[in-house]
Design an enzyme around this catalytic site. Structure first.
Site, PDB file in Angstrom:
ATOM      1  N   LEU A 139       0.860  -1.182   0.000  1.00 59.97           N
ATOM      2  CA  LEU A 139       0.000   0.000   0.000  1.00 59.97           C
ATOM      3  C   LEU A 139       0.895   1.231   0.000  1.00 59.97           C
ATOM      4  CD1 LEU A 139      -2.506  -1.330   2.691  1.00 59.97           C
ATOM      5  CD2 LEU A 139      -2.772  -1.413   0.201  1.00 59.97           C
ATOM      6  N   GLY A 151       0.078   4.608  -1.011  1.00 57.82           N
ATOM      7  CA  GLY A 151      -0.672   5.817  -1.337  1.00 57.82           C
ATOM      8  C   GLY A 151      -0.349   7.011  -0.471  1.00 57.82           C
ATOM      9  N   GLY A 152       0.454   6.794   0.599  1.00 58.03           N
ATOM     10  CA  GLY A 152       0.649   7.855   1.595  1.00 58.03           C
ATOM     11  C   GLY A 152       1.837   8.753   1.331  1.00 58.03           C
ATOM     12  N   LYS A 212       5.824   8.616   1.058  1.00 58.87           N
ATOM     13  CA  LYS A 212       6.486   8.185   2.288  1.00 58.87           C
ATOM     14  C   LYS A 212       7.474   7.058   2.009  1.00 58.87           C
ATOM     15  CE  LYS A 212       5.601   6.810   7.034  1.00 58.87           C
ATOM     16  NZ  LYS A 212       4.621   6.411   8.036  1.00 58.87           N
ATOM     17  N   GLN A 246      -5.067   3.697  -6.900  1.00 58.55           N
ATOM     18  CA  GLN A 246      -6.352   3.589  -6.236  1.00 58.55           C
ATOM     19  C   GLN A 246      -7.241   4.729  -6.739  1.00 58.55           C
ATOM     20  OE1 GLN A 246      -4.457   4.772  -2.059  1.00 58.55           O
ATOM     21  NE2 GLN A 246      -6.657   4.546  -1.853  1.00 58.55           N
ATOM     22  N   HIS A 298      -7.429   2.277   2.170  1.00 51.79           N
ATOM     23  CA  HIS A 298      -6.895   1.073   1.511  1.00 51.79           C
ATOM     24  C   HIS A 298      -7.947   0.013   1.217  1.00 51.79           C
ATOM     25  CE1 HIS A 298      -6.746  -0.051   5.715  1.00 51.79           C
ATOM     26  NE2 HIS A 298      -5.644   0.649   5.958  1.00 51.79           N
ATOM     27  N   ASN A 328       1.209  -2.581   4.575  1.00 53.02           N
ATOM     28  CA  ASN A 328       1.612  -1.173   4.466  1.00 53.02           C
ATOM     29  C   ASN A 328       3.100  -1.117   4.153  1.00 53.02           C
ATOM     30  OD1 ASN A 328      -0.971  -0.758   5.360  1.00 53.02           O
ATOM     31  ND2 ASN A 328      -0.399  -0.072   7.405  1.00 53.02           N
ATOM     32  N   ILE A 329       3.478  -0.238   3.230  1.00 52.02           N
ATOM     33  CA  ILE A 329       4.891  -0.182   2.842  1.00 52.02           C
ATOM     34  C   ILE A 329       5.772   0.328   3.982  1.00 52.02           C
ATOM     35  CG2 ILE A 329       4.976   2.153   1.830  1.00 52.02           C
ATOM     36  CD1 ILE A 329       6.557   0.570  -0.545  1.00 52.02           C
ATOM     37  N   LYS A 367       5.853   5.244  11.727  1.00 50.98           N
ATOM     38  CA  LYS A 367       4.886   6.327  11.550  1.00 50.98           C
ATOM     39  C   LYS A 367       5.462   7.670  11.983  1.00 50.98           C
ATOM     40  CE  LYS A 367       1.505   3.450  10.463  1.00 50.98           C
ATOM     41  NZ  LYS A 367       1.082   3.348   9.046  1.00 50.98           N
TER      42      LYS A 367
END
Length: 508
Positions: A113, A115-116, A127, A190, A223, A251-252, A396
């Site tokens: 994932l 997309g962030g 990210k 997405q 997601h 999550n990547i 994070k």
């Protein structure tokens, strides 16, 4: 007679209210359809086709959002999952691996994932392009892991990145550097959904452009959109045609989410009729994870329960480590043919997450989102596997970054493993203050990353810097008061210490 009349009038009033609400819902949907058609009319060609597919998904979500009455779960119906529905990892691993593990790997696709953005850590762009260890980015480490698998077992495990309109362009530019690596990399985007006014429930955007104020009118819808966008991209059908059966989704930024051969073997070795279509990796909850989603039994199905779905009166109960012992790592193993089947039957049902936002100009908007794990209830023979905590290593914040950059971990073939010199299997609890929030500033505050092998807890607040070869042990608290600065001298060893006030070492 009066009682009968009053009861009848109440029913009539209730029926009238229900009809009125239904009329309002239909009016809102009709207004939304009209607004979306205006937006579609601003583009042509392939962009128009993509937009139409995106809006079809959004309309479905918006329709369900308007239908929702009350909470999505009734607390009284929640039950603990049956014993055999969440298997301990050790039980799965005890079966051992066959000689033909390569055959299983050739049925696998790794999906990250992606997309962030890195904005929460003060970085521009995706990210996944932040350096986390020895100048390697999240994406570098992922590619190294899969390349190592393909070389070791002579297999062809591809990497698929689910990008968003925020990350797609920058990610595609960087992918050129992996041309000669032994891993095929695919991408798909997405969906792009319109943010809606909190009051009018109509789109904010005036057209489909992503520039100026209009850029704030769009968002990637969480997601949970992976199922629809992967299917719509055409890539899913290509991979199924190549004999791929499962995707491993994570999550990547979770550096613990590597391909686990034991879990993969468990999946592909089941008889076809009993084959598990969905595995959620869960792990034991600690005080730091009280907000994480958990697995429950609900109306005869295994289901993900998120804190947003919990009635306020039961939030403390949800956070209890004794009642809800495990939480979702978002490492998921999902059957590709099952996703295709559910998409074509329009049977993918995920709870809607209503995410309120305030834009820079002060406008209050709403984003409608879904979570990938919420689809667990739609799949046959779904299960959880209680994995070691080491498979959940998300980055994070810069506090997390400090852990993965330290000597707590060693790096081999893109995978981080806890140092055998660490006596405790858990990581230290690290809390860095606001002076460390942005990656660039964080890096300037450490001449070298401290030795943290014997650290239990670290709190740092205020203007603090660390010299070279500092060693931290036990519980260390460093607090520089406002206007003061603390420089921890090179070679210092702090064990169970509180440092406060002003400590500054000056060159002369």
């Amino acid at each position: 007679f009066c009682l009968v009349c009053s009861g009848l009038s109440e029913r009539v009033a209730h029926k009238g209210m229900a009809q009125f609400q239904e009329m309002m819902r239909q009016q809102l949907e009709s207004s939304m359809d009209a607004e979306l058609e205006k937006l579609v009319d601003t583009v042509t060609g392939a962009d128009r086709d993509v937009c139409m597919k995106d809006f079809k998904g959004f309309k479905n979500l918006f329709h369900r959002f308007l239908q929702v009455k009350g909470p999505s779960v009734e607390w009284i119906k929640i039950k603990r999952p049956p014993e055999d529905s969440i298997q301990p990892y050790d039980k799965i691993a005890a079966r051992g691996l066959p000689d033909g593990v390569a055959a299983s790997l050739n049925k696998l696709v790794v999906v990250k994932l992606n997309g962030g953005l890195g904005t929460s850590m003060g970085c521009k762009g995706p990210k996944s392009l932040i350096s986390v260890r020895n100048e390697n980015t999240f994406l570098d480490l992922t590619v190294q892991q899969i390349e190592h698998l393909n070389k070791t077992y002579n297999t062809d495990v591809p990497l698929v990145l689910m990008n968003s309109f925020n990350t797609d362009e920058d990610t595609k530019k960087i992918l050129q550097k992996y041309t000669h690596h032994r891993v095929k990399i695919h991408t798909f985007n997405q969906s792009r959904y319109p943010r809606i006014h909190k009051e009018s429930l109509l789109p904010v955007a005036a057209n489909l452009s992503m520039t100026g104020q209009n850029a704030d009118g769009w968002y990637p819808p969480g997601h949970g959109d992976i199922y629809t966008s992967f299917y719509n991209s055409g890539l899913m059908d290509k991979l199924i045609a190549q004999g791929k059966e499962y995707i491993f989704v994570s999550n990547i930024d979770n550096l613990g989410a590597t391909v686990d051969l034991q879990i993969l073997h468990h999946l592909v070795s089941q008889p076809n009729g009993k084959r598990c279509e969905f595995v959620m990796e869960v792990t034991d909850k600690t005080r730091a994870d009280v907000k994480g989603g958990t697995l429950i039994q609900y109306e005869g199905k295994l289901r993900l329960l998120e804190i947003a779905q919990v009635p306020k009166a039961h939030v403390d109960e949800f956070k209890s480590v004794s009642k809800f012992k495990i939480f979702n790592t978002n490492n998921l193993w999902i059957s590709l043919p099952a996703i295709k089947r559910l998409q074509e039957q329009n049977a993918m049902d995920m709870e809607i997450i209503v995410n309120p936002k305030t834009l820079d100009g002060g406008l209050n908007v709403v984003q409608l989102e879904t979570a990938v794990g919420a689809a667990i209830k739609c799949f046959d023979n779904a299960m959880g596997i209680n994995v070691p905590r080491s498979r959940f290593l998300p980055v994070k914040t810069t506090s997390d970054l400090l852990l993965v950059m330290s000597n707590l971990y060693s790096l081999e073939a893109g995978s981080l493993t806890m140092s055998p010199k660490r006596e405790f299997p858990t990581t230290p609890h690290v809390k860095l203050g606001s002076s460390f929030t942005k990656v660039q500033e964080y890096l300037t505050r450490f001449e070298s990353i401290p030795d943290m092998l014997e650290l239990d807890h670290l709190t740092v607040s205020g203007d603090v810097t660390f010299g070279k070869n500092v060693s931290l042990k036990g519980t260390v608290i460093i607090i520089a008061n406002h206007g003061d600065r603390i420089d921890i001298p090179a070679g210092s060893m702090l064990e169970n210490k509180i440092v406060s006030g002003n400590l500054r070492i000056l060159d002369h």
